[in-house]
Design a protein around this motif. Structure first.
Motif, PDB file in Angstrom:
ATOM      1  N   THR A 262      26.842  15.614   4.306  1.00 14.91           N
ATOM      2  CA  THR A 262      27.747  16.720   4.648  1.00 14.91           C
ATOM      3  C   THR A 262      28.228  17.496   3.425  1.00 14.91           C
ATOM      4  O   THR A 262      28.300  18.721   3.468  1.00 14.91           O
ATOM      5  N   LEU A 263      28.535  16.803   2.333  1.00 13.50           N
ATOM      6  CA  LEU A 263      29.131  17.489   1.186  1.00 13.50           C
ATOM      7  C   LEU A 263      28.241  17.567  -0.047  1.00 13.50           C
ATOM      8  O   LEU A 263      28.483  18.395  -0.918  1.00 13.50           O
ATOM      9  N   GLY A 264      27.269  16.674  -0.170  1.00 13.83           N
ATOM     10  CA  GLY A 264      26.386  16.688  -1.334  1.00 13.83           C
ATOM     11  C   GLY A 264      26.530  15.416  -2.162  1.00 13.83           C
ATOM     12  O   GLY A 264      27.463  14.639  -1.995  1.00 13.83           O
ATOM     13  N   GLN A 265      25.560  15.235  -3.098  1.00 12.29           N
ATOM     14  CA  GLN A 265      25.530  14.001  -3.885  1.00 12.29           C
ATOM     15  C   GLN A 265      26.733  13.869  -4.811  1.00 12.29           C
ATOM     16  O   GLN A 265      27.294  12.788  -4.959  1.00 12.29           O
ATOM     17  N   SER A 266      27.121  14.947  -5.464  1.00 10.21           N
ATOM     18  CA  SER A 266      28.223  14.842  -6.421  1.00 10.21           C
ATOM     19  C   SER A 266      29.531  14.497  -5.713  1.00 10.21           C
ATOM     20  O   SER A 266      30.354  13.750  -6.241  1.00 10.21           O
ATOM     21  N   TRP A 267      29.720  15.011  -4.495  1.00  9.81           N
ATOM     22  CA  TRP A 267      30.922  14.688  -3.743  1.00  9.81           C
ATOM     23  C   TRP A 267      30.908  13.237  -3.272  1.00  9.81           C
ATOM     24  O   TRP A 267      31.956  12.592  -3.202  1.00  9.81           O
ATOM     25  N   ALA A 268      29.750  12.735  -2.953  1.00 10.24           N
ATOM     26  CA  ALA A 268      29.661  11.348  -2.506  1.00 10.24           C
ATOM     27  C   ALA A 268      30.090  10.395  -3.624  1.00 10.24           C
ATOM     28  O   ALA A 268      30.827   9.432  -3.386  1.00 10.24           O
TER      29      ALA A 268
ATOM     30  N   PRO B 142       0.794  -1.232   0.000  1.00  8.24           N
ATOM     31  CA  PRO B 142       0.000   0.000   0.000  1.00  8.24           C
ATOM     32  C   PRO B 142       0.827   1.283   0.000  1.00  8.24           C
ATOM     33  O   PRO B 142       0.271   2.367  -0.067  1.00  8.24           O
ATOM     34  N   PHE B 143       2.129   1.194   0.063  1.00  4.47           N
ATOM     35  CA  PHE B 143       2.952   2.387   0.070  1.00  4.47           C
ATOM     36  C   PHE B 143       4.046   2.252  -0.993  1.00  4.47           C
ATOM     37  O   PHE B 143       4.363   1.155  -1.441  1.00  4.47           O
ATOM     38  N   THR B 144       4.581   3.365  -1.392  1.00  7.06           N
ATOM     39  CA  THR B 144       5.674   3.359  -2.363  1.00  7.06           C
ATOM     40  C   THR B 144       6.847   4.118  -1.768  1.00  7.06           C
ATOM     41  O   THR B 144       6.680   5.011  -0.933  1.00  7.06           O
ATOM     42  N   PHE B 145       8.011   3.747  -2.198  1.00  9.12           N
ATOM     43  CA  PHE B 145       9.208   4.479  -1.823  1.00  9.12           C
ATOM     44  C   PHE B 145      10.142   4.485  -3.016  1.00  9.12           C
ATOM     45  O   PHE B 145      10.155   3.554  -3.817  1.00  9.12           O
ATOM     46  N   GLU B 146      10.870   5.551  -3.140  1.00  9.43           N
ATOM     47  CA  GLU B 146      11.785   5.702  -4.254  1.00  9.43           C
ATOM     48  C   GLU B 146      13.212   5.669  -3.747  1.00  9.43           C
ATOM     49  O   GLU B 146      13.522   6.234  -2.704  1.00  9.43           O
ATOM     50  N   VAL B 147      14.047   4.988  -4.493  1.00  4.80           N
ATOM     51  CA  VAL B 147      15.469   4.943  -4.193  1.00  4.80           C
ATOM     52  C   VAL B 147      16.174   5.634  -5.349  1.00  4.80           C
ATOM     53  O   VAL B 147      15.989   5.269  -6.515  1.00  4.80           O
ATOM     54  N   SER B 148      16.963   6.595  -5.012  1.00  5.45           N
ATOM     55  CA  SER B 148      17.661   7.368  -6.024  1.00  5.45           C
ATOM     56  C   SER B 148      18.750   6.523  -6.691  1.00  5.45           C
ATOM     57  O   SER B 148      19.501   5.819  -6.008  1.00  5.45           O
ATOM     58  N   PRO B 149      18.863   6.596  -8.015  1.00  5.12           N
ATOM     59  CA  PRO B 149      19.952   5.879  -8.691  1.00  5.12           C
ATOM     60  C   PRO B 149      21.327   6.383  -8.257  1.00  5.12           C
ATOM     61  O   PRO B 149      22.298   5.622  -8.240  1.00  5.12           O
ATOM     62  N   ILE B 150      21.405   7.635  -7.875  1.00  2.00           N
ATOM     63  CA  ILE B 150      22.668   8.187  -7.392  1.00  2.00           C
ATOM     64  C   ILE B 150      23.042   7.552  -6.052  1.00  2.00           C
ATOM     65  O   ILE B 150      24.209   7.247  -5.805  1.00  2.00           O
ATOM     66  N   ALA B 151      22.054   7.319  -5.200  1.00  2.00           N
ATOM     67  CA  ALA B 151      22.318   6.663  -3.919  1.00  2.00           C
ATOM     68  C   ALA B 151      22.758   5.217  -4.127  1.00  2.00           C
ATOM     69  O   ALA B 151      23.659   4.727  -3.434  1.00  2.00           O
ATOM     70  N   ILE B 152      22.161   4.527  -5.082  1.00  2.00           N
ATOM     71  CA  ILE B 152      22.554   3.150  -5.374  1.00  2.00           C
ATOM     72  C   ILE B 152      23.984   3.114  -5.904  1.00  2.00           C
ATOM     73  O   ILE B 152      24.796   2.283  -5.483  1.00  2.00           O
ATOM     74  N   ALA B 153      24.308   4.025  -6.811  1.00  2.00           N
ATOM     75  CA  ALA B 153      25.663   4.069  -7.370  1.00  2.00           C
ATOM     76  C   ALA B 153      26.686   4.406  -6.289  1.00  2.00           C
ATOM     77  O   ALA B 153      27.749   3.769  -6.203  1.00  2.00           O
ATOM     78  N   GLY B 154      26.385   5.388  -5.452  1.00  2.00           N
ATOM     79  CA  GLY B 154      27.309   5.771  -4.388  1.00  2.00           C
ATOM     80  C   GLY B 154      27.507   4.666  -3.371  1.00  2.00           C
ATOM     81  O   GLY B 154      28.632   4.389  -2.947  1.00  2.00           O
ATOM     82  N   THR B 155      26.423   4.016  -2.995  1.00  2.00           N
ATOM     83  CA  THR B 155      26.513   2.909  -2.044  1.00  2.00           C
ATOM     84  C   THR B 155      27.318   1.756  -2.627  1.00  2.00           C
ATOM     85  O   THR B 155      28.133   1.141  -1.936  1.00  2.00           O
ATOM     86  N   SER B 156      27.111   1.470  -3.895  1.00  2.00           N
ATOM     87  CA  SER B 156      27.869   0.397  -4.537  1.00  2.00           C
ATOM     88  C   SER B 156      29.351   0.725  -4.608  1.00  2.00           C
ATOM     89  O   SER B 156      30.201  -0.147  -4.373  1.00  2.00           O
ATOM     90  N   LEU B 157      29.688   1.971  -4.942  1.00  2.00           N
ATOM     91  CA  LEU B 157      31.095   2.366  -4.978  1.00  2.00           C
ATOM     92  C   LEU B 157      31.739   2.256  -3.605  1.00  2.00           C
ATOM     93  O   LEU B 157      32.850   1.739  -3.466  1.00  2.00           O
ATOM     94  N   TRP B 158      31.045   2.749  -2.593  1.00  2.00           N
ATOM     95  CA  TRP B 158      31.606   2.693  -1.245  1.00  2.00           C
ATOM     96  C   TRP B 158      31.726   1.266  -0.739  1.00  2.00           C
ATOM     97  O   TRP B 158      32.688   0.908  -0.068  1.00  2.00           O
TER      98      TRP B 158
END
Length: 126
Positions: free
Chosen positions: A97-103, A7-23
């Motif tokens: 702290t620094l922003g998406q592009s820095w992550a 009954p609910f939706t949530f969105e995951v940002s592709p930038i967050a997935i890419a950053g998490t995978s890199l880290w």
């Protein structure tokens, strides 16, 4: 169709997935002795859990080598989970702290640095 089930939706940002995978890759490479330890512990746990499913020793010993290899494969696949969690925390901290592009940028630098470190570490083991 998923909206009808959940009954609910949530969105995951592709930038967050890419950053998490890199880290997570950077942590997995940079902490390779720890990742090998995690694989060994998961493999031991999988072997122990599977042993409890058999009633007789003969039945257990019949295809033990195949099952242990399969458990080692599963352990290597599941060993990325703790690093993915900590990678997500690192990505979230840098992003907050620094922003998406820095992550993404720092995650890329960390991934390359840890890969070079791992190559040097393995070369030094010979």
């Amino acid at each position: 169709m998923m909206i009808e089930i959940v009954p609910f939706t949530f969105e995951v940002s592709p930038i967050a997935i890419a950053g998490t995978s890199l880290w997570s890759l950077a942590l997995y490479l940079g902490l390779s002795p720890l990742s090998e330890w995690v694989i060994d512990q998961l493999s031991r746990w999988f072997n122990f859990a599977e042993r409890s499913l058999y009633l007789s020793q003969a039945e257990f010993e019949r295809d033990r080598q195949r099952r242990e290899m399969q458990n080692a494969f599963y352990a290597s696949i599941f060993s990325i989970v703790p690093f993915f969690i900590f990678g997500g925390l690192c990505n979230f901290g840098i992003e907050a702290t620094l922003g998406q592009s820095w992550a993404i940028s720092i995650g890329t630098l960390a991934c390359l640095s840890c890969a070079i470190y791992e190559l040097g570490r393995r070369d030094g083991l010979d």
